[in-house]
Scaffold this motif. Structure first.
Motif, PDB file in Angstrom:
ATOM      1  N   VAL A  20      21.238  84.192  42.087  1.00 49.12           N
ATOM      2  CA  VAL A  20      21.678  83.594  40.830  1.00 49.12           C
ATOM      3  C   VAL A  20      22.618  84.577  40.151  1.00 49.12           C
ATOM      4  CG1 VAL A  20      20.953  82.763  38.566  1.00 49.12           C
ATOM      5  CG2 VAL A  20      19.536  82.272  40.578  1.00 49.12           C
ATOM      6  N   ASP A  21      23.855  84.139  39.952  1.00 48.30           N
ATOM      7  CA  ASP A  21      24.854  84.930  39.226  1.00 48.30           C
ATOM      8  C   ASP A  21      24.995  84.288  37.848  1.00 48.30           C
ATOM      9  OD1 ASP A  21      25.264  86.332  41.593  1.00 48.30           O
ATOM     10  OD2 ASP A  21      26.927  85.048  42.211  1.00 48.30           O
ATOM     11  N   ARG A  22      24.287  84.857  36.894  1.00 43.95           N
ATOM     12  CA  ARG A  22      24.270  84.276  35.551  1.00 43.95           C
ATOM     13  C   ARG A  22      24.555  85.369  34.549  1.00 43.95           C
ATOM     14  NH1 ARG A  22      20.382  84.149  31.899  1.00 43.95           N
ATOM     15  NH2 ARG A  22      18.802  84.856  33.354  1.00 43.95           N
ATOM     16  N   GLU A  23      25.650  85.209  33.827  1.00 40.93           N
ATOM     17  CA  GLU A  23      26.031  86.181  32.814  1.00 40.93           C
ATOM     18  C   GLU A  23      25.553  85.720  31.448  1.00 40.93           C
ATOM     19  OE1 GLU A  23      30.159  87.114  32.976  1.00 40.93           O
ATOM     20  OE2 GLU A  23      30.140  87.312  35.155  1.00 40.93           O
ATOM     21  N   SER A  24      25.418  86.655  30.552  1.00 39.88           N
ATOM     22  CA  SER A  24      25.014  86.326  29.194  1.00 39.88           C
ATOM     23  C   SER A  24      26.099  85.498  28.518  1.00 39.88           C
ATOM     24  CB  SER A  24      24.777  87.602  28.392  1.00 39.88           C
ATOM     25  OG  SER A  24      24.544  87.282  27.036  1.00 39.88           O
ATOM     26  N   TYR A  88      21.384  80.332  49.424  1.00 43.31           N
ATOM     27  CA  TYR A  88      21.876  79.504  48.325  1.00 43.31           C
ATOM     28  C   TYR A  88      22.346  80.445  47.231  1.00 43.31           C
ATOM     29  CZ  TYR A  88      19.585  75.353  50.237  1.00 43.31           C
ATOM     30  OH  TYR A  88      19.206  74.301  51.030  1.00 43.31           O
ATOM     31  N   ARG A  89      23.431  80.068  46.568  1.00 41.92           N
ATOM     32  CA  ARG A  89      23.917  80.872  45.446  1.00 41.92           C
ATOM     33  C   ARG A  89      24.249  79.941  44.290  1.00 41.92           C
ATOM     34  NH1 ARG A  89      28.837  83.165  43.342  1.00 41.92           N
ATOM     35  NH2 ARG A  89      30.060  81.965  44.840  1.00 41.92           N
ATOM     36  N   TYR A  90      23.820  80.341  43.088  1.00 48.67           N
ATOM     37  CA  TYR A  90      24.073  79.580  41.865  1.00 48.67           C
ATOM     38  C   TYR A  90      24.928  80.434  40.938  1.00 48.67           C
ATOM     39  CZ  TYR A  90      20.552  76.593  43.801  1.00 48.67           C
ATOM     40  OH  TYR A  90      19.878  75.748  44.651  1.00 48.67           O
ATOM     41  N   PHE A  91      25.932  79.794  40.320  1.00 43.97           N
ATOM     42  CA  PHE A  91      26.877  80.552  39.508  1.00 43.97           C
ATOM     43  C   PHE A  91      27.557  79.643  38.483  1.00 43.97           C
ATOM     44  CE2 PHE A  91      28.934  78.952  43.273  1.00 43.97           C
ATOM     45  CZ  PHE A  91      30.199  78.542  42.881  1.00 43.97           C
ATOM     46  N   ASP A  92      28.336  80.243  37.612  1.00 38.14           N
ATOM     47  CA  ASP A  92      29.102  79.553  36.562  1.00 38.14           C
ATOM     48  C   ASP A  92      28.230  78.664  35.664  1.00 38.14           C
ATOM     49  OD1 ASP A  92      31.398  80.803  37.290  1.00 38.14           O
ATOM     50  OD2 ASP A  92      32.366  79.055  38.178  1.00 38.14           O
ATOM     51  N   VAL A 105      23.720  71.234  30.316  1.00 43.69           N
ATOM     52  CA  VAL A 105      23.989  72.421  31.113  1.00 43.69           C
ATOM     53  C   VAL A 105      24.773  72.010  32.354  1.00 43.69           C
ATOM     54  CG1 VAL A 105      22.954  74.343  32.400  1.00 43.69           C
ATOM     55  CG2 VAL A 105      21.842  73.503  30.337  1.00 43.69           C
ATOM     56  N   ARG A 106      25.650  72.901  32.789  1.00 49.22           N
ATOM     57  CA  ARG A 106      26.337  72.702  34.068  1.00 49.22           C
ATOM     58  C   ARG A 106      26.292  74.019  34.827  1.00 49.22           C
ATOM     59  NH1 ARG A 106      30.943  75.385  34.694  1.00 49.22           N
ATOM     60  NH2 ARG A 106      31.598  74.167  36.469  1.00 49.22           N
ATOM     61  N   TYR A 107      26.284  73.914  36.148  1.00 49.26           N
ATOM     62  CA  TYR A 107      26.341  75.105  36.984  1.00 49.26           C
ATOM     63  C   TYR A 107      26.766  74.699  38.389  1.00 49.26           C
ATOM     64  CZ  TYR A 107      21.713  73.640  38.657  1.00 49.26           C
ATOM     65  OH  TYR A 107      20.665  72.935  39.179  1.00 49.26           O
ATOM     66  N   CYS A 108      27.118  75.691  39.186  1.00 49.02           N
ATOM     67  CA  CYS A 108      27.579  75.456  40.548  1.00 49.02           C
ATOM     68  C   CYS A 108      26.571  75.986  41.556  1.00 49.02           C
ATOM     69  CB  CYS A 108      28.912  76.165  40.779  1.00 49.02           C
ATOM     70  SG  CYS A 108      30.262  75.540  39.757  1.00 49.02           S
ATOM     71  N   GLU A 109      26.551  75.328  42.706  1.00 47.93           N
ATOM     72  CA  GLU A 109      25.716  75.753  43.826  1.00 47.93           C
ATOM     73  C   GLU A 109      26.606  75.930  45.050  1.00 47.93           C
ATOM     74  OE1 GLU A 109      21.567  74.204  45.634  1.00 47.93           O
ATOM     75  OE2 GLU A 109      23.225  72.789  45.844  1.00 47.93           O
TER      76      GLU A 109
END
Length: 166
Positions: A20-24, A88-92, A105-109
């Protein structure tokens, strides 16, 4: 970074990785929503990996229509004798429209290194990565009675340009 108090534990097999690439966002309230949405994404992968449609983490981070839908998908996957493997990778991650205990909420996989696996034989069904390996998820989340944010509705679009990685 130490684990957060009351953070879920995910029981993934050794051949499955979730990043999970999640920034503040800069807003502590939105960051909690994004954190719990990231937990939901991980919970969904865990449910498929364990073939448990009502796994504790699924029930914690999904509710209403989204929980029913994904539980049904996990059961169908199990019936077909499949599980998941790979990376699996989650980002943006982005959150908007926060009001009255609800948010969008939106995010990419990135599924380019993730595959189905036949449970009986452990045969991995490798597919060629393509733009469709990148999925844009949009979700409605609601603050549950336990205080966690739960995905209540979710949709997705394979190959959305916002998520495609080159």
């Amino acid at each position: 970074m130490p684990a957060e108090k009351n953070a879920p534990r995910f029981d993934l097999p050794p051949d499955l990785k979730v990043a999970v690439d999640r920034e503040s966002s800069g807003d502590p309230a939105k960051d909690i929503i994004l954190r719990d949405t990231a937990y939901a994404a991980q919970a969904r992968v865990e449910a498929f990996a364990k073939s448990e449609s009502r796994a504790a983490n699924m029930s914690r981070y999904f509710a209403a229509n989204a929980l029913s839908f994904w539980a049904g998908r996990v059961e169908a996957f199990k019936k077909d004798g499949l599980t998941v493997t790979g990376d699996y990778r989650y980002f943006d991650f982005e959150v908007s429209d926060v009001a009255d205990g609800n948010a969008a909420v939106r995010y990419c996989e990135d599924q380019s290194k993730a595959f189905n696996k036949v449970i009986k034989t452990n045969k991995v069904r490798r597919t060629q990565p393509s733009d469709k390996s990148f999925v844009l998820y949009t979700a409605q989340v609601t603050r549950g009675s336990s205080g966690d944010w739960q995905v209540t509705q979710q949709s997705w679009k394979d190959g959305d340009p916002a998520c495609v990685q080159r």
